[in-house]
Design an enzyme around this catalytic site. Structure first.
Site, PDB file in Angstrom:
ATOM      1  N   LYS A  73       0.827  -1.204   0.000  1.00  0.00           N
ATOM      2  CA  LYS A  73       0.000   0.000   0.000  1.00  0.00           C
ATOM      3  C   LYS A  73       0.863   1.256   0.000  1.00  0.00           C
ATOM      4  CE  LYS A  73      -3.779   0.458   0.030  1.00  0.00           C
ATOM      5  NZ  LYS A  73      -4.638   0.650  -1.179  1.00  0.00           N
ATOM      6  N   HIS A  93      -2.252   5.232  -5.850  1.00  0.00           N
ATOM      7  CA  HIS A  93      -3.559   5.891  -5.953  1.00  0.00           C
ATOM      8  C   HIS A  93      -3.450   7.367  -5.596  1.00  0.00           C
ATOM      9  CE1 HIS A  93      -5.482   1.996  -6.581  1.00  0.00           C
ATOM     10  NE2 HIS A  93      -4.915   1.540  -5.487  1.00  0.00           N
ATOM     11  N   SER A 132      -8.126  -6.514  -7.659  1.00  0.00           N
ATOM     12  CA  SER A 132      -9.496  -6.176  -8.027  1.00  0.00           C
ATOM     13  C   SER A 132     -10.399  -7.402  -7.959  1.00  0.00           C
ATOM     14  CB  SER A 132      -9.534  -5.583  -9.436  1.00  0.00           C
ATOM     15  OG  SER A 132      -8.857  -4.352  -9.488  1.00  0.00           O
ATOM     16  N   SER A 218     -25.285   2.450 -18.477  1.00  0.00           N
ATOM     17  CA  SER A 218     -25.192   3.338 -17.325  1.00  0.00           C
ATOM     18  C   SER A 218     -25.508   4.774 -17.723  1.00  0.00           C
ATOM     19  CB  SER A 218     -23.781   3.260 -16.729  1.00  0.00           C
ATOM     20  OG  SER A 218     -23.677   4.095 -15.587  1.00  0.00           O
ATOM     21  N   VAL A 237     -16.234   1.298 -10.452  1.00  0.00           N
ATOM     22  CA  VAL A 237     -15.866   2.171 -11.568  1.00  0.00           C
ATOM     23  C   VAL A 237     -14.368   2.453 -11.523  1.00  0.00           C
ATOM     24  CG1 VAL A 237     -16.203   4.438 -12.606  1.00  0.00           C
ATOM     25  CG2 VAL A 237     -18.146   3.229 -11.593  1.00  0.00           C
ATOM     26  N   LEU A 238     -13.707   2.333 -12.665  1.00  0.00           N
ATOM     27  CA  LEU A 238     -12.274   2.593 -12.750  1.00  0.00           C
ATOM     28  C   LEU A 238     -11.979   3.532 -13.904  1.00  0.00           C
ATOM     29  CD1 LEU A 238      -9.274   1.995 -12.001  1.00  0.00           C
ATOM     30  CD2 LEU A 238      -9.372   0.122 -13.662  1.00  0.00           C
ATOM     31  N   ILE A 267     -13.147   3.416  -3.860  1.00  0.00           N
ATOM     32  CA  ILE A 267     -12.771   4.410  -2.856  1.00  0.00           C
ATOM     33  C   ILE A 267     -11.279   4.729  -2.873  1.00  0.00           C
ATOM     34  CG2 ILE A 267     -12.400   2.753  -0.982  1.00  0.00           C
ATOM     35  CD1 ILE A 267     -14.158   6.216  -0.750  1.00  0.00           C
ATOM     36  N   ASP A 268     -10.433   3.797  -3.320  1.00  0.00           N
ATOM     37  CA  ASP A 268      -9.004   4.096  -3.430  1.00  0.00           C
ATOM     38  C   ASP A 268      -8.749   5.303  -4.323  1.00  0.00           C
ATOM     39  OD1 ASP A 268      -7.639   2.379  -1.773  1.00  0.00           O
ATOM     40  OD2 ASP A 268      -7.563   0.757  -3.223  1.00  0.00           O
ATOM     41  N   ASN A 298      -8.434  -0.562   1.675  1.00  0.00           N
ATOM     42  CA  ASN A 298      -7.540  -1.704   1.400  1.00  0.00           C
ATOM     43  C   ASN A 298      -8.286  -3.014   1.641  1.00  0.00           C
ATOM     44  OD1 ASN A 298      -7.517  -1.125   4.224  1.00  0.00           O
ATOM     45  ND2 ASN A 298      -5.631  -2.298   4.491  1.00  0.00           N
ATOM     46  N   MET A 299      -9.351  -3.197   0.889  1.00  0.00           N
ATOM     47  CA  MET A 299     -10.210  -4.354   1.091  1.00  0.00           C
ATOM     48  C   MET A 299      -9.467  -5.691   1.057  1.00  0.00           C
ATOM     49  SD  MET A 299     -13.664  -3.210  -0.984  1.00  0.00           S
ATOM     50  CE  MET A 299     -14.427  -4.828  -0.817  1.00  0.00           C
TER      51      MET A 299
END
Length: 370
Positions: A73, A93, A132, A218, A237-238, A267-268, A298-299
């Protein structure tokens, strides 16, 4: 080359950037690997396991005092003191956080190489993809957990009971995160809808991977309707290297029924919901407008054993190339790798980060510096 692996200090982050076996492969090529004491314990790797493979165990400061630092991270503020012109290979990120980390990297002349923007020959993101996938699987499981009444949820189970479907899931985004979240939700037996923007791609997914899923284009209109009737909304979404767009508005969240759940995997990069704000594994959720929000940055750190193995599988080939070929040669000969260079020896080389953080005056094209 001297390679350092610090212990991750982000809250409840149990992953480690290198396994003993990976370190051994590098050591056999003549490189030195320094791993901080206890860095691998949460991932199932003992200090003795590293030592028996030729690793030198060191303090945090010593793990940073090397040519190449490999992490999982982004560095925490307490680690900025160790920045000193080294190469740093990790998730950054930068567009999703304030500019303090970027400023620290620039001022210390660090070369920042980002996992999340490194591309392979097919133009895909091989390192980001591994994490991911885990985050996508998690998103559905986490959502199902918080839908339970004792966990502030509305009491709807995602699944099939005696042949009847219960629970509706909306996945916003059809990339790796979205695909895995949708697969997991289908596996539970929920009714699943995926929202995307490329109709040809969605048709391919429908035929080849997700035949039980409904796909929608969408738009604000379609999302307003679908969000309102969903028990779980997964944000997937990326925008490569950029802040995530706010696809789900606060008004949409207000229209969700009380006890519904949002899991914002984006959220990152700032999150794709207007109501999202970063959370941690220690305090993973908050409730807004009666909707539970899970926005942990950091899931995959919740599953450090699986995540570490998958991450090292993805990163090791690039670490080998970096230490054997050299950074400048790799940049010249590998366009996909060059896209991972966000900061080069104290110069900001990512135009996207510069725009997102208002640092346009600090930006320089990488090819001008090599």
């Amino acid at each position: 080359m001297k390679i350092g692996v610090p212990k991750e200090i982000k809250i409840q982050e149990g992953r480690v950037a290198m396994t003993p076996e990976a370190a051994k492969l590098l050591i056999e090529k003549g490189h030195q690997v320094f791993v901080e004491f206890d860095a691998g314990l949460d991932s199932g790797f003992s200090n003795e396991g590293y030592q028996s493979n030729g690793v030198t165990l060191v303090t945090a400061q010593e793990a940073w005092n090397v040519d190449l630092v490999v992490k999982v991270k982004e560095p925490m503020q307490s680690e900025y003191q160790y920045f000193d012109k080294q190469m740093l290979f990790t998730f950054f990120h930068l567009s999703g956080v304030d500019s303090a980390l970027t400023e620290a990297l620039l001022n210390s002349k660090v070369t920042a190489i980002a996992y999340e923007t490194l591309e392979n020959e097919e133009g895909r993101l091989p390192i980001l993809a591994s994490m991911s996938a885990i985050a996508g699987n998690m998103a559905t499981l986490i959502g199902a957990y918080y839908l339970a009444k004792p966990h502030l949820g509305k009491g709807v189970q995602l699944g099939t009971v005696m042949g009847k479907q219960y629970g509706t899931v909306l996945v916003v985004g059809d990339g790796i995160v979205g695909q895995h979240a949708a697969q997991a939700a289908c596996g539970l037996g929920a009714k699943v809808t995926v929202a995307g923007i490329d109709t040809a791609w969605m048709q391919w997914l429908k035929v080849s991977m997700l035949p039980e899923v409904d796909f929608i284009v969408s738009t604000q209109e379609t999302l307003e309707k679908q969000v309102a009737q969903s028990d779980l909304v997964v944000g997937a979404v990326l925008c490569r290297g950029a802040k995530a767009p706010k696809i789900i508005t606060e008004a949409m969240v207000k229209n969700m029924s009380k006890g519904s759940v949002i899991v914002d995997v984006s959220i990152d990069q700032g999150g794709c919901m207007e109501t999202s704000q970063p959370t941690t594994h220690s305090e993973p959720v908050f409730v807004k407008h009666g909707v539970t929000h899970y926005c942990v940055t950091n899931m995959p750190g919740a599953y450090p054993v699986t995540s570490t193995l998958a991450l090292v599988d993805a990163t090791l080939p690039y670490i080998k190339s970096l230490v054997e070929t050299g950074l400048q040669n790799l940049i010249r000969n590998d366009k996909g790798f060059s896209k991972a260079i966000l900061v080069y020896q104290g110069q900001l080389t990512s135009e996207q980060v510069a725009n997102d953080l208002g640092l346009q005056s600090r930006f320089k094209h990488l090819h001008q510096l090599i």
